[in-house]
Write an enzyme that holds these catalytic residues in place. Structure first.
Site, mmCIF file in Angstrom:
data_model
loop_
_atom_site.group_PDB
_atom_site.id
_atom_site.type_symbol
_atom_site.label_atom_id
_atom_site.label_comp_id
_atom_site.label_asym_id
_atom_site.label_seq_id
_atom_site.Cartn_x
_atom_site.Cartn_y
_atom_site.Cartn_z
ATOM 1 N N GLU A 28 -39.627 41.812 -81.300
ATOM 2 C CA GLU A 28 -38.927 42.868 -80.565
ATOM 3 C C GLU A 28 -39.370 42.868 -79.105
ATOM 4 O O GLU A 28 -40.564 42.963 -78.821
ATOM 5 C CB GLU A 28 -39.225 44.236 -81.191
ATOM 6 C CG GLU A 28 -38.411 45.358 -80.566
ATOM 7 C CD GLU A 28 -38.706 46.710 -81.198
ATOM 8 O OE1 GLU A 28 -39.888 47.135 -81.180
ATOM 9 O OE2 GLU A 28 -37.768 47.333 -81.710
ATOM 10 N N TYR A 58 -32.639 45.996 -74.406
ATOM 11 C CA TYR A 58 -33.301 45.879 -75.698
ATOM 12 C C TYR A 58 -32.893 44.571 -76.367
ATOM 13 O O TYR A 58 -31.714 44.200 -76.361
ATOM 14 C CB TYR A 58 -32.894 47.049 -76.618
ATOM 15 C CG TYR A 58 -33.503 46.930 -77.996
ATOM 16 C CD1 TYR A 58 -34.749 47.483 -78.256
ATOM 17 C CD2 TYR A 58 -32.855 46.244 -79.016
ATOM 18 C CE1 TYR A 58 -35.340 47.356 -79.505
ATOM 19 C CE2 TYR A 58 -33.435 46.104 -80.269
ATOM 20 C CZ TYR A 58 -34.682 46.668 -80.506
ATOM 21 O OH TYR A 58 -35.267 46.534 -81.736
#
Ligand code: ADP
Ligand code: MG
Length: 398
Positions: A207, A119
């Site tokens: 993101e 992530y």
């Protein structure tokens, strides 16, 4: 403003980030040709909506055990089949709300052999007043659970905007993501690239979930979700051109045409207020008396009668609205202008729900006179507290 994954990937690629080859399509007839441009033998068919959680999402029109909004396909035929299955249907994910979003675009992408899913995001960290990287080795589809259950697996690294991403910063990120070998050298190059894209394009969020380490040891941006700071859009025509208004709330688009600060909410009391502070206070007090606002709306300081009329129409056009509260403290905004706008709008579109009006300040007497002489069925209120109680009572009684 948000953009689609395929647009975000094209943008990141232009900055030099490693992304897979892919082709966006708008109808199922384009699926075979799109897939034939990719190397194969593994393809991925990805729903393009402005919401995450697509992989685990469900289509309303398909059986509950059908695959989600991101699907692997092992042949061009399978790509075509999946495209037909997904396009035009409504995808419900954790982020769409129960209404879901209609899938009108797909991204057909080259499939990657994934070793690890990581992530990574960049956002503006308000506590330190700097852009910051947020990274974790636990990427993929469950990052929300990681944040809740094992927050120690997430590193937040603020960046000094004067220095940018230093080698020391990049090394810290590599360490946190346990990158070694080729993946580590890819990371040392990639992190400054992503930071540059974030800063140059005035993003508010970038993101990448997941950022993957492939079985060949290299890094790749596998998903990309990007939001831009609306206040900076005036200097990014290239970004504005990517806007997909079908993804946005119709009422918000209409409001933006009139330069109204409007945000649609889930409640049933429509609010027309001047000043962001008073608008917030009005929403709070509606909640205090046990109801929910249907919107935030600040008509602004020097609003014209036309602007007020447009605002009122947007509120009444919302089928969820069961009552309207007009709460104006006239300063620069004059009460008579508001009254004229409200009366004009009601004449045009009618009034099916109770309306409470609280006016105070500049030209309040003129404003009240206009409302009183209009013949409108208005419930007058003296102050904010009184107004909130009256509208909540009117809606609950109805
Ligand atoms: P979302 O976050 O909306 O669910 P993603 O793009 O992250 O959508 O895709 C969900 C999952 O699908 C990823 O975590 C990954 O496991 C898999 N996936 C997505 N794109 C590819 C690809 N090009 N090749 C292989 N697997 C993929
Ligand atoms: Mg994702």
């Amino acid at each position: 403003m948000n953009i689609h994954e395929y647009q975000a990937k094209a943008l990141l690629k232009s900055f030099g980030a490693p992304v897979a080859e892919g082709v966006p399509i708008f109808s199922a007839d384009e699926a075979a040709e799109a897939a034939s441009k990719l190397p194969g033998p593994l393809y991925v068919v990805k729903s393009q909506i402005h919401a995450g959680g697509r992989g685990k999402g469900k289509f309303k029109e398909l059986p509950a055990d059908a695959a989600g909004g991101v699907r692997l396909a092992r042949s061009i035929d399978e790509v075509v089949q999946n495209a037909g299955d997904m396009l035009g249907n409504t995808l419900v994910t954790k982020q769409t709300g129960e209404h879901g979003k209609q899938v009108n675009r797909l991204y057909i992408e080259d499939g990657a052999d994934i070793d690890r899913e990581l992530y990574l995001s960049i956002l503006v960290d308000r506590t330190v007043g700097r852009p910051a990287f947020v990274v974790s080795t636990e990427g993929g589809m469950d990052i929300e659970a990681v944040a809740e259950e094992t927050p120690e697996k997430i590193l937040t690294l603020p960046i000094d905007p004067d220095a940018g991403v230093t080698d020391a910063d990049a090394a810290k990120l590599c360490d946190a993501l346990a990158l070694s070998g080729d993946a580590r050298s890819d990371g040392m190059t990639l992190f400054p690239i992503l930071y540059k894209a974030f800063m140059d394009k005035d993003m508010s969020l970038l993101e990448v979930n997941p950022l993957i380490v492939m079985t060949n040891g290299r890094l790749r941006v596998l998903d990309a979700k990007v939001s831009f700071d609306g206040n900076a859009l005036f200097r990014h025509d290239d970004i504005v051109a990517l806007r997909d208004t079908t993804e946005e709330d119709e009422k918000e688009i209409e409001a933006s045409k009139f330069d109204l600060a409007y945000v649609a909410l889930d409640g049933n009391i429509g609010c027309m207020v001047n000043g962001a502070g008073l608008a917030m206070a009005t929403m709070d007090i509606i909640k205090l008396y046990g109801a929910e606002p249907a919107n935030f709306l600040d008509v602004g300081g020097g609003a014209s009668k036309e602007k007020v009329t447009a605002a009122f129409k947007i509120i009444t056009a919302d089928p969820a609205v069961e009552g309207i509260l007009v709460n104006i403290f006239g300063g620069i905004m004059r009460c008579d202008t508001i009254a004229e706008g409200v009366v004009a709008a009601v004449k045009e579109v009618g009034l099916q729900v109770p309306l409470v009006v609280r006016l105070e300040g500049t030209n309040v007497e003129k404003g009240k006179k206009i409302i009183n002489e209009s013949g409108l069925n208005v419930i007058a209120a003296d102050d904010l507290d009184d107004a909130a109680q009256k509208i909540v009572k009117a809606v609950k009684g109805a």
